[in-house]
Structure formats: structure tokens, C-alpha cells
Design a protein around this motif. Structure first.
Motif, PDB file in Angstrom:
ATOM      1  N   THR A  24       0.847  -1.169   0.000  1.00  0.00           N
ATOM      2  CA  THR A  24       0.000   0.000   0.000  1.00  0.00           C
ATOM      3  C   THR A  24       0.891   1.230   0.000  1.00  0.00           C
ATOM      4  O   THR A  24       1.899   1.279   0.694  1.00  0.00           O
ATOM      5  N   ASP A  57       1.217   8.866   2.768  1.00  0.00           N
ATOM      6  CA  ASP A  57       1.522   7.503   3.202  1.00  0.00           C
ATOM      7  C   ASP A  57       0.723   7.074   4.432  1.00  0.00           C
ATOM      8  O   ASP A  57       0.350   5.902   4.556  1.00  0.00           O
ATOM      9  N   GLY A  70       7.692  -2.021  -0.219  1.00  0.00           N
ATOM     10  CA  GLY A  70       6.541  -1.182  -0.479  1.00  0.00           C
ATOM     11  C   GLY A  70       6.198  -1.129  -1.959  1.00  0.00           C
ATOM     12  O   GLY A  70       6.450  -2.085  -2.715  1.00  0.00           O
ATOM     13  N   SER A  71       5.632   0.012  -2.392  1.00  0.00           N
ATOM     14  CA  SER A  71       5.102   0.135  -3.754  1.00  0.00           C
ATOM     15  C   SER A  71       6.178   0.375  -4.809  1.00  0.00           C
ATOM     16  O   SER A  71       5.917   0.255  -5.998  1.00  0.00           O
ATOM     17  N   ALA A  72       7.394   0.740  -4.372  1.00  0.00           N
ATOM     18  CA  ALA A  72       8.532   0.957  -5.277  1.00  0.00           C
ATOM     19  C   ALA A  72       8.157   1.835  -6.476  1.00  0.00           C
ATOM     20  O   ALA A  72       8.173   1.394  -7.625  1.00  0.00           O
ATOM     21  N   ASP A  77       9.685   3.962  -8.078  1.00  0.00           N
ATOM     22  CA  ASP A  77      10.696   4.153  -9.124  1.00  0.00           C
ATOM     23  C   ASP A  77      10.664   3.072 -10.196  1.00  0.00           C
ATOM     24  O   ASP A  77      11.154   3.288 -11.308  1.00  0.00           O
ATOM     25  N   ASN A  98      11.131  -7.581  -8.328  1.00  0.00           N
ATOM     26  CA  ASN A  98      11.554  -8.911  -7.908  1.00  0.00           C
ATOM     27  C   ASN A  98      10.367  -9.588  -7.199  1.00  0.00           C
ATOM     28  O   ASN A  98       9.915  -9.095  -6.176  1.00  0.00           O
TER      29      ASN A  98
END
Ligand code: NAD
Ligand code: MN
Length: 372
Positions: A84, A91, A290-292, A294, A302
Motif C-alpha cells: 500500500t 503515506d 513497499g510500492s517501489a 521508481d 523482484n
């Protein structure tokens, strides 16, 4: 003779909640792996129901999940969760509106985070062999620093005040310490480190130390010690082999487990279980990342952290054979640098890693019928 009674297929009902960012990429990958396991196994099946809760749902409905959302997943056998966190929503709104709502609503008070250096992973601790780092961090997951108690007043004025009250209850501390001692007892080394900050935090953390001593008397075969959280970070780096099972508060273990994941090679590999050990509610399994933002939407995430979380789900469901099969498949793909994603220095995609794990599972001999 063929006995119909022995061929009862168990169906596990799984809620999938991809959430936001790369959660939408790794949760479908986790589902594919579960389907691959079920395809080779006559004893059980999975029935998936997907919930589109998260940032997009928030933009449409003004909430991260429906008000009665918990009722829709209350009767599931387990929850597979992604992440999330949305670049356009604060956040604390996304976290409290979805993930913590489920963790707290279902009293998933034990957050369990295993860390190992998997084969083929280039971990940063050069003085440490793969066998020197084999930990399970138990994080108190229902109260403490993340109890949500506190408030703000006089916002924007010079006299503004804000508090986050860390609440620790005897019941909450006792149950997480008992869980940790029991987990330590189940592992070969029977070794537990209780982490606090009872020099500076002189009330609740002193209570932790006292309750740890009390609970330890129920587990005479478990060797245990205490460490302050700041010293614990140094010990994780300098003397990793002296640790095995670790228990700490919500905040401390949150931080220590990200450090643990980094020391084991990548945040993209690390799994979590949010357990209701009493099994009154479904437990929730998720990668720790988390949501990454980037890398989201590019197919580069991954999926191994999700796959390892699926291993924990299978263990929780009692399917230990399938759990072992999947863990073996994960270790075979991490051992192959051609199947490393960007976080591990490679160029493999989420789909390639998922295909490889599914292919290994498909090549396994089909499991025999189990007696019902
Ligand atoms: P993050 O875990 O999303 O990303 C940190 C770094 O690790 C990024 O560079 C990212 O690309 C990389 N990374 C993480 N997982 C990866 C994977 N599976 N494969 C490859 N690379 C991976 O942490 P963050 O940047 O601090 O947070 C981004 C958002 O996620 C925020 O909104 C935050 O609140 C949220 N978040 C949610 C959870 C959760 O739902 N459990 C946990 C942590 C952060
Ligand atoms: Mn965290």
C-alpha cells in the motif's frame, strides 16, 4: 482399491489484495505460483478472490477499502497482500486505510520476518558466510509505537503540538513474547534475543524486560539474552551468527527487519507473515517491500519476496511439503544470476522469474493423494 474417501480435495480460499505500485505486479505472480503448485497436487486447490483496494479505489470512493471490507475477507483461509502506498496520497492515509486496518481488524499481532542469504545472492557482509545469517525477527504488530493513539492541536501555529503515544499492554507484551519463545523453541538453535530500549524508555520497555523474564521460565530449554536496539544494529552487522530468533517492538522490529533484508541482499527478497496465532481470523502474507514508485508498472519488480511469503502461507495452512517444494524452487532460481532482477544487479523481469519458478514446479513429480 480406489477409495473415494481418500481423494477429498481441500480447497483453500485465498483473498488477493495487490494494493498499489509493484504490489499489482508481484501478487499476480504469487497467484501464478500457487496455481502451479495446485496443478501438481491432488490433495488441495486454491480458490482466489481478488480485491481491488488501494489508491485507485481511494480516488473513486474516498476510502482505501469499503467500510465493510473486512467482512468480505473474514472467512478466507489466508490473505496474499502486495503493498500500500501511492505517490499522490499521503503515506499515513494509505497505510492506516488498508494494511493496518486489516492487521488490527484481524488482530494479527505477530509479524514474522525470516532472513537468510539465499544461494547466489551477493550480500554486503563480506566477513559473513551464508550460514552466519539465519534469523527470524518477530515484530509486535498490534500496539506499541504504532497504536495510533495521539493527536495534533493548533496546526500551523507556533504553539502546534503533536503526539504519538506508544502504548504497551501487559497482555500484548506477554502474548508476543510467548509467541517468540515458542518460535525460538521450534528452531534448531533454541536461541532468542529480546530487544528493547529499556535504558532510555524507562516505563514500557522495563515492563518488556520484566515480562520476558517471567515468560522465559515457561521455556527452560530456550537460551535467551537481551540487547538494546541501537547495540542490536551493530551486532547484526558485526556478529550476525550470535543471533537466531529476535523479538522487538513494532517500531524497533520494523527498522531492524529492513536492515536484515538489506544484509541478506535485497528488500525485494524478504517475506512477512502477519499472523493471528490463535487462528480466529485469516492471517496475511506479504513481501516486506513497499510500492517501489521508481520501478512500478515496468515489470521489473523482484517477485521473490512474494514467493517466499507464499511459502510462509503454505506453512501456515499446514501444507509443509508444498512449502518446501516452493522454497527449493526459489533457491534454484536465486542461484542463477541470469534470473536476478535489477535490485540484485541483474536484468531479469518479473515474468521471467515467475516463469522459471513455475517451470521448476511443473517438473516436480505430482504429489500423491493424501489420506483425508
Ligand atoms: P519501497 O520498498 O517501496 O522501495 C525502496 C527501494 O527498494 C526502491 O528503490 C525500490 O525500487 C526497491 N524495491 C523494493 N521492492 C523491490 C522489489 N520487489 N524489486 C526490486 N526493487 C525493489 O520503500 P519506499 O520507497 O520507502 O516506499 C514507497 C511506498 O511504499 C510508500 O508509499 C510507503 O509508505 C509504501 N510502503 C508500503 C509498505 C507495505 O505496504 N507493507 C511497506 C513499505 C513501504
Ligand atoms: Mn517497514
Amino acid at each position: 482399491m480406489f477409495n473415494i474417501m481418500e481423494t477429498q480435495v481441500k480447497t483453500y480460499r485465498i483473498a488477493t489484495i495487490p494494493g498499489d505500485g509493484i504490489g499489482k505486479e508481484v501478487v499476480p505472480a504469487g497467484q501464478r505460483v500457487l496455481e502451479a503448485i495446485a496443478a501438481r497436487n491432488d490433495a488441495f486447490n486454491f480458490e482466489f478472490e481478488n480485491f481491488d483496494w488501494g489508491g485507485d479505489f481511494y480516488r473513486e470512493h474516498g476510502a482505501m477499502m469499503p467500510a465493510d471490507g473486512l467482512d468480505a475477507i473474514r472467512n478466507k483461509d489466508a490473505i496474499l497482500f502486495g503493498s500500500t502506498g501511492d505517490p499522490h496520497i499521503p503515506d499515513h492515509v494509505t497505510l492506516w486505510g488498508l494494511r493496518l486496518k486489516i492487521c488490527q481488524g484481524f488482530d494479527q499481532y505477530a509479524n514474522v520476518r525470516p532472513t537468510r542469504i539465499l544461494p547466489g545472492i551477493d550480500a554486503p557482509l563480506k566477513r559473513c558466510g551464508p550460514k552466519d545469517l539465519d534469523w527470524v525477527i518477530v515484530r509486535e504488530n498490534s500496539e506499541g509505537e504504532y497504536s495510533g493513539v495521539g493527536g495534533r492541536a493548533h496546526q500551523g501555529h507556533p504553539i502546534e503540538v503533536a503526539t504519538d503515544v506508544s502504548m504497551m499492554t501487559r497482555a500484548g507484551v506477554e502474548r508476543i513474547l510467548r509467541f517468540a519463545f515458542r518460535l525460538a523453541q521450534s528452531r534448531p538453535r533454541k536461541l532468542l534475543t529480546v530487544i528493547t530500549k529499556s535504558n532510555a524508555q524507562r516505563h514500557a520497555m522495563v515492563m518488556w524486560d520484566e515480562i520476558a523474564l517471567e515468560v522465559s521460565k515457561e521455556f527452560p530449554d530456550v537460551e535467551w539474552d537481551k540487547e538494546l536496539v541501537d547495540a542490536a544494529t551493530a551486532r547484526m552487522v558485526n556478529r550476525p551468527a550470535t543471533l537466531d530468533t529476535i523479538v522487538a517492538t513494532n517500531l524497533h522490529a520494523d527498522i531492524l527487519s529492513d536492515l536484515a533484508a538489506a544484509l541478506a541482499g535485497s528488500l525485494g527478497i524478504a517475506p512477512t507473515a502477519n499472523l493471528d496465532p490463535e487462528r480466529r481470523y485469516p492471517s496475511m502474507f506479504e513481501p516486506i517491500h513497499g510500492s517501489a514508485f521508481d520501478i512500478m508498472g515496468k515489470g521489473l519488480a523482484n517477485p521473490v519476496g512474494t514467493f517466499w511469503s507464499v511459502v510462509m502461507m503454505l506453512e501456515h495452512l499446514g501444507e509443509t511439503g508444498a512449502a518446501r517444494q516452493l522454497m527449493n524452487a526459489i533457491e534454484r532460481i536465486t542461484a542463477d544470476p541470469a534470473l536476478h532482477t535489477g535490485d540484485l544487479g541483474g536484468t531479469a523481469t518479473t515474468a521471467q522469474v515467475t516463469d522459471a519458478v513455475c517451470a521448476i514446479l511443473a517438473a516436480e513429480p505430482a504429489a500423491q493423494f493424501k489420506a483425508a
